[in-house]
Enzyme design. Structure first.
Site, mmCIF file in Angstrom:
data_model
loop_
_atom_site.group_PDB
_atom_site.id
_atom_site.type_symbol
_atom_site.label_atom_id
_atom_site.label_comp_id
_atom_site.label_asym_id
_atom_site.label_seq_id
_atom_site.Cartn_x
_atom_site.Cartn_y
_atom_site.Cartn_z
ATOM 1 N N ASP A 109 17.712 3.403 -6.184
ATOM 2 C CA ASP A 109 18.975 3.355 -6.912
ATOM 3 C C ASP A 109 19.141 4.706 -7.601
ATOM 4 O OD1 ASP A 109 16.911 3.039 -8.646
ATOM 5 O OD2 ASP A 109 17.819 1.475 -9.846
ATOM 6 N N ASN A 130 -29.175 2.841 12.916
ATOM 7 C CA ASN A 130 -28.003 2.050 12.564
ATOM 8 C C ASN A 130 -27.851 1.920 11.056
ATOM 9 O OD1 ASN A 130 -25.808 0.441 13.285
ATOM 10 N ND2 ASN A 130 -26.970 -1.418 12.913
ATOM 11 N N VAL A 183 -26.990 -4.356 18.730
ATOM 12 C CA VAL A 183 -26.876 -4.359 17.273
ATOM 13 C C VAL A 183 -26.300 -3.031 16.779
ATOM 14 C CG1 VAL A 183 -28.178 -4.409 15.119
ATOM 15 C CG2 VAL A 183 -28.760 -5.975 16.961
ATOM 16 N N ALA A 184 -26.856 -1.947 17.358
ATOM 17 C CA ALA A 184 -26.459 -0.628 16.865
ATOM 18 C C ALA A 184 -25.011 -0.313 17.179
ATOM 19 C CB ALA A 184 -27.359 0.431 17.470
ATOM 20 N N ASP A 207 -25.291 5.664 10.243
ATOM 21 C CA ASP A 207 -23.949 5.091 10.339
ATOM 22 C C ASP A 207 -23.288 4.963 8.986
ATOM 23 O OD1 ASP A 207 -24.247 4.931 12.953
ATOM 24 O OD2 ASP A 207 -24.053 2.761 13.152
ATOM 25 N N GLU A 245 -19.927 -3.480 13.151
ATOM 26 C CA GLU A 245 -19.670 -4.572 12.210
ATOM 27 C C GLU A 245 -19.228 -4.066 10.840
ATOM 28 O OE1 GLU A 245 -22.547 -3.417 12.851
ATOM 29 O OE2 GLU A 245 -23.769 -3.363 11.057
ATOM 30 N N ILE A 254 -22.437 -2.455 17.814
ATOM 31 C CA ILE A 254 -21.359 -3.315 17.301
ATOM 32 C C ILE A 254 -20.909 -2.735 15.958
ATOM 33 C CG2 ILE A 254 -20.809 -5.578 16.367
ATOM 34 C CD1 ILE A 254 -22.729 -6.741 18.443
HETATM 35 P P1 ATP Z 1 22.552 2.173 -9.746
HETATM 36 O O1 ATP Z 1 22.790 1.058 -8.819
HETATM 37 O O2 ATP Z 1 22.194 3.426 -9.070
HETATM 38 O O3 ATP Z 1 21.638 1.849 -10.887
HETATM 39 P P2 ATP Z 1 24.816 1.752 -11.405
HETATM 40 O O4 ATP Z 1 24.060 1.528 -12.663
HETATM 41 O O5 ATP Z 1 26.106 2.489 -11.507
HETATM 42 O O6 ATP Z 1 23.973 2.529 -10.348
HETATM 43 P P3 ATP Z 1 25.339 -1.000 -11.384
HETATM 44 O O7 ATP Z 1 24.476 -1.237 -12.544
HETATM 45 O O8 ATP Z 1 25.379 -1.965 -10.260
HETATM 46 O O9 ATP Z 1 25.071 0.373 -10.728
HETATM 47 O O10 ATP Z 1 26.800 -0.830 -11.952
HETATM 48 C C1 ATP Z 1 27.918 -0.795 -11.105
HETATM 49 C C2 ATP Z 1 29.139 -0.363 -11.858
HETATM 50 O O11 ATP Z 1 29.434 -1.320 -12.883
HETATM 51 C C3 ATP Z 1 28.972 0.957 -12.598
HETATM 52 O O12 ATP Z 1 29.256 2.028 -11.783
HETATM 53 C C4 ATP Z 1 29.985 0.816 -13.730
HETATM 54 O O13 ATP Z 1 31.278 1.171 -13.280
HETATM 55 C C5 ATP Z 1 29.964 -0.677 -14.019
HETATM 56 N N1 ATP Z 1 29.118 -0.962 -15.181
HETATM 57 C C6 ATP Z 1 27.867 -0.556 -15.397
HETATM 58 N N2 ATP Z 1 27.387 -0.998 -16.567
HETATM 59 C C7 ATP Z 1 28.376 -1.717 -17.122
HETATM 60 C C8 ATP Z 1 28.524 -2.453 -18.333
HETATM 61 N N3 ATP Z 1 27.547 -2.539 -19.221
HETATM 62 N N4 ATP Z 1 29.691 -3.065 -18.554
HETATM 63 C C9 ATP Z 1 30.681 -3.005 -17.666
HETATM 64 N N5 ATP Z 1 30.627 -2.340 -16.528
HETATM 65 C C10 ATP Z 1 29.492 -1.688 -16.228
#
Ligand code: ATP
Length: 886
Positions: A327, A716, A280-281, A720, A285, A283
């Protein structure tokens, strides 16, 4: 409630549900309905109520063994012993019950914090409420990235697209409408309905709730038992596995001890009882539940720091995370965009920052400049008035630029009505609109430079359209802007005398120029990245942005070292098929910290790729397209303020204040918890090992038993649980972030942990056997007094064993154990309980306690402390001589 809401007209349905399309339900009515229809949740299968939790404590090998021991005691007519064991059973069951309740309560409160929010109309106003409070008749408002929280019939929609893969397995987005449908349709054909658990992937909509909770389609399916059973976390699995192995080992040892004692002439009944008590002691658990409590407490602690962890598994994975994919925009940068410069006609560039309106006077005469301004206003989703509403920061910055340059967006939008739009998406990396002027149609497009220029055949020179021949100059100009860390956007347009169709809209455009935005890096990011580096965690930037912009920002915040700027970054177009690449390319990708122009599918593939190469990946994402990557990563991370509900749903961790730096707190906590769990496993096992060894060797050497059966059970319960729990709650030390992450394949107990367990166990049993021999042979006291001296020594030595837990490299006096006030509290409680048991006659009798002299107490203290000294000497000698840090 009707079960075929799709076959009614909206009017009929709204009347049927006693609601109003524009006003929704009143709050009072909603409250009433909540009482009738109950909260909008699908109860999880297998959730136990209090009684079930209590009764389940009896389904445990320990209890079976104890029941066996009771029967054995009764068979030998030892009623006192039988009663004592029953008391032990009750105490054991109660402790298990309280601990499980505590763990469940913590998890429950966390589940409440991480609840999905939903936008709907109540009493005529838009409100955001918890998804659990939604009732039939509520009017839902749907936006891209929203999670649909109830079954609802659409009343209005604008290009609404819904992903129903969670319900139907269908991965493409479905178009929805509001028309009446015939009776008896399968859910896959109920296109005027949206269902709980699915998500909006595009467009907007308004819908009236027809079913909630268990009555929804998802509820019905889950009720059929299709829901996967709640799985144990890998840690719980490891602990259970360890427990099972130890149980097997304990049984073998127990049988050996019983046999040896019997053969050597010890009393059979006593040996049988000792064997049972030992089983018992030893294990362990309590291991899985103490681990659950440690994990759950960690989650609660993090929630106070604005980090919501949604499952226990994530806490565990956090400690082993060695790559964080993030991102750029909004996570590493402020996402407070401001236009920095505008470039048109190749040679004309204007730095707009810090300029005033007067300086722009006359520029509107330049055709390309003027068209960029018009395009910025028309190809733009930001509202002109409600500047507090949700809007793309790119679009907001562009509008503000046009205003600064003396343009009036309202007037221009009035003159050119939008007749079609291709919305911006991360995959497409561009946006376009078709606008109708007084006698012409105009396409306006803006987006990533590569996507825009690929669609252009001409460019503007003055007022002339000329053939776009020398793209390279533009490429160079974009690179120049990007290498300053500016976010770039390209602009194009085309004019039509008659309305073009959707396919034609983006053909043969005229290139206008580029705009560069400043998006400064967040202030605290650089420091955090340095901490990650020290902690052996790589930060990988996966962005949709231009390679040069990404490189510059990455260099500024320390993701790329100065030496890396050549090799550490690559464009997603160079990635190729990540699942089928040669080792040279694989190694190159594994050494790359910046991936630019990435689309969501590649994000998922990168996560898979890193995992395939033995990494534990944390992934930050905010869009609906990031959902697969968030799910795939060991730790999916979403932001609480920014980003979509779908991303938050898919994530394991939500940073409530959107701070990248909060991940560090979480990783720190994850590491501390795992270390705590290891520490209490070592503590428990070494204490148990000492008990087995002491009794086994005493039986072999025909010494009086240092531990009687009830004494073992008492130990136990006392030594423990409390110290183990206290270790589980330790806060760890700062130094933990200068260690490398735990390897994913590392077992819970590494060889060093086993050596430590053996060493501490050996040290304790040396003291216990030492005092047994000393009392019996040298002091020549009675076997019972000898036993008492050994028993007290063991209690003290096990309590002191907690000070063996810190690493040899740490100071003996100031370390994470001595700084943990729970440890001191546990020690005080244990000593008090031990004293109370001895002072309280009935318990003292059950434990065969006899009065001891002061000298004997002093001897006990000397032997008990010598176990600590012995363990420390060995441990520190090993550290100095062999560099082994136990
Ligand atoms: P992350 O992925 O780090 O957020 P990001 O915002 O640049 O970066 P996306 O949002 O995928 O990435 O945008 C990709 C590209 O699209 C941008 O680099 C820009 O050139 C273009 N883009 C972003 N916003 C717009 C928009 N509102 N209208 C048109 N083109 C855009």
């Amino acid at each position: 409630m009707t079960d075929q809401p799709y076959s009614l007209t909206i009017k009929e349905l709204v009347r049927h549900l006693s609601t109003h399309v524009n006003l929704g339900l009143t709050d009072r009515e909603a409250q009433k309905r909540l009482a009738i229809y109950k909260a909008n949740i699908i109860p999880e299968k297998g959730v136990k109520n209090k009684w079930q939790i209590f009764l389940s404590q009896f389904v445990d090998p320990i209890i079976y063994i104890l029941l066996g021991a009771t029967i054995l005691a009764m068979a030998y007519r030892d009623w006192a012993e039988a009663t004592a064991i029953v008391v032990v059973i009750l105490i054991t069951v109660s402790i298990g019950f309280v601990m499980e309740q505590q763990a469940l309560r913590s998890l429950d409160s966390l589940r409440k914090i991480s609840q999905t929010q939903v936008l709907l109309i109540r009493s005529g106003t838009r409100v955001k409420i918890k998804a659990t409070m939604v009732v039939p008749g509520d009017i839902l408002l749907l936006y891209p990235g929203d999670l649909i929280v109830a079954d609802a019939r659409l009343i209005e929609q604008d290009s609404l697209l819904v992903k129903e893969s969670s319900l139907t397995g269908e991965s493409i987005s479905l178009e929805k409408h509001t028309k009446v449908l015939p009776n008896k349709l399968p859910i896959t054909e109920q296109h005027n309905m949206v269902f709980k658990g699915t998500m909006v992937s595009g467009g907007t909509g308004k819908a009236v709730v027809t079913a909630t909770g268990i009555k929804t389609q998802l509820g019905k399916i889950q009720n059929l038992g299709l829901q996967a059973k709640q799985e144990q976390t890998p840690l719980e699995k490891k602990l259970n596995q360890l427990s099972k192995r130890l149980i097997a080992l304990t049984f073998i040892l127990t049988i050996l001890i019983i046999l040896t004692g019997y053969i050597k002439g010890q009393d059979l009944f006593l040996m049988l009882q000792t064997g049972i008590a030992l089983a018992v002691a030893t294990i362990p658990e309590g291991l899985p539940i103490v681990a659950t409590i440690a994990l759950a407490r960690g989650m609660v602690r993090l929630s106070k720091k604005q980090v919501i962890i949604k499952n226990l598994e994530a806490v565990e994975a956090l400690g082993a995370t060695n790559i964080i994919c993030t991102d750029k925009t909004g996570t590493l940068t402020e996402d407070r965009l401001q236009v920095h410069s505008i470039q048109w006609n190749k040679e004309k560039v204007l730095e707009v920052v810090h300029k005033n309106e007067v300086e722009f006077y006359g520029l509107s005469q330049e055709m390309a400049f003027n068209e960029i301004m018009v395009c910025s206003i028309l190809c733009n989703d930001a509202p002109l008035q409600d500047t507090n509403g949700p809007a793309d920061t790119v679009d907001v910055a562009l509008l503000s630029m046009t205003r600064n340059c003396g343009y009036e967006p309202m007037a221009i939008r009035k003159g050119f009505v939008e007749v079609d739009q291709i919305p911006f998406s991360t995959e497409r990396k561009m946006m376009a609109t078709l606008n109708k002027g007084s006698h012409k149609y105009v396409t306006h497009a803006k987006g990533a430079f590569e996507t825009i220029i690929d669609r252009c055949t001409t460019e503007l020179k003055g007022t002339q359209k000329i053939v776009l021949e020398d793209r390279d100059i533009w490429v160079k100009l974009v690179d120049q802007m990007a290498s300053k860390g500016l976010r770039t956007l390209a602009f194009a347009y085309s004019e039509w005398s008659t309305r073009p169709n959707a396919a034609q809209m983006l053909e043969q455009l005229t290139f206008l120029g580029i705009v560069g935005f400043i998006d400064p890096a967040r202030a605290d990011v650089k420091e955090t990245i340095a901490i990650y580096k020290r902690a052996g965690i790589r930060v990988v930037m996966i962005t949709g942005d231009h390679l040069e912009t990404a490189k510059k920002i990455a260099g500024d915040i320390g993701i790329l070292d100065k030496s890396d700027t050549m090799n550490g970054a690559m464009s997603a177009s160079d990635l190729g098929d990540l699942m089928n690449i040669d080792s040279k390319k694989a190694s190159q990708i594994l050494h790359t910290n910046v991936f630019a122009r990435v689309v969501p599918e590649q994000k998922l593939n990168l996560v898979k790729f890193f995992q395939k190469h033995g990494n534990i990946v944390g992934m930050i994402g905010d869009g609906i397209n990031d959902v697969p990557a968030l799910r795939k990563a060991e730790i999916g991370i979403a932001m609480g303020l920014r980003g979509t509900e779908a991303a938050r749903e898919a994530a394991d961790m939500i940073l409530k204040n959107d701070k990248f730096t909060a991940i560090e707190t979480a990783i720190h906590q994850g590491r501390v918890i795992y270390r705590n769990i290891r520490q209490f496993v070592v503590y428990l096992l070494s204490s148990n090992f000492a008990e087995v060894l002491s009794i086994g060797l005493a039986a072999l050497w025909l010494l009086p038993s240092p531990l009687l059966p009830l004494q073992i059970l008492f130990l136990n319960l006392i030594t423990d649980i409390f110290p183990a729990l206290a270790l589980g709650l330790g806060k760890g030390d700062k130094g933990i972030m200068s260690l490398l992450p735990r390897k994913s394949f590392e077992p819970l107990m590494t060889p060093n942990h086993w050596y430590a367990t053996l060493l501490y166990g050996l040290a304790i049993s040396t003291g216990v056997l030492g005092i047994t021999a000393y009392g019996y042979f040298i002091l020549e006291v009675t076997p019972q007094t000898t036993n008492n001296m050994a028993f007290y020594t063991l209690i003290l030595a096990q309590l002191l064993n907690i000070f063996n837990i810190p690493k040899a490299g740490e100071s003996f006096l100031r370390n994470e154990v001595t700084k943990n006030y729970w440890v001191w509290l546990a020690l005080v409680i244990c000593l008090f309980l031990a004293y109370a048991a001895i002072a309280y006659k009935p318990v003292a009798n059950a434990l065969s306690i006899v009065p001891l002299s002061w000298l004997q107490y002093k001897i006990i203290i000397v032997f008990a402390f010598s176990t600590l000294v012995l363990a420390q000497l060995f441990k520190r000698a090993l550290f100095v001589i062999k560099k082994v840090d136990l």
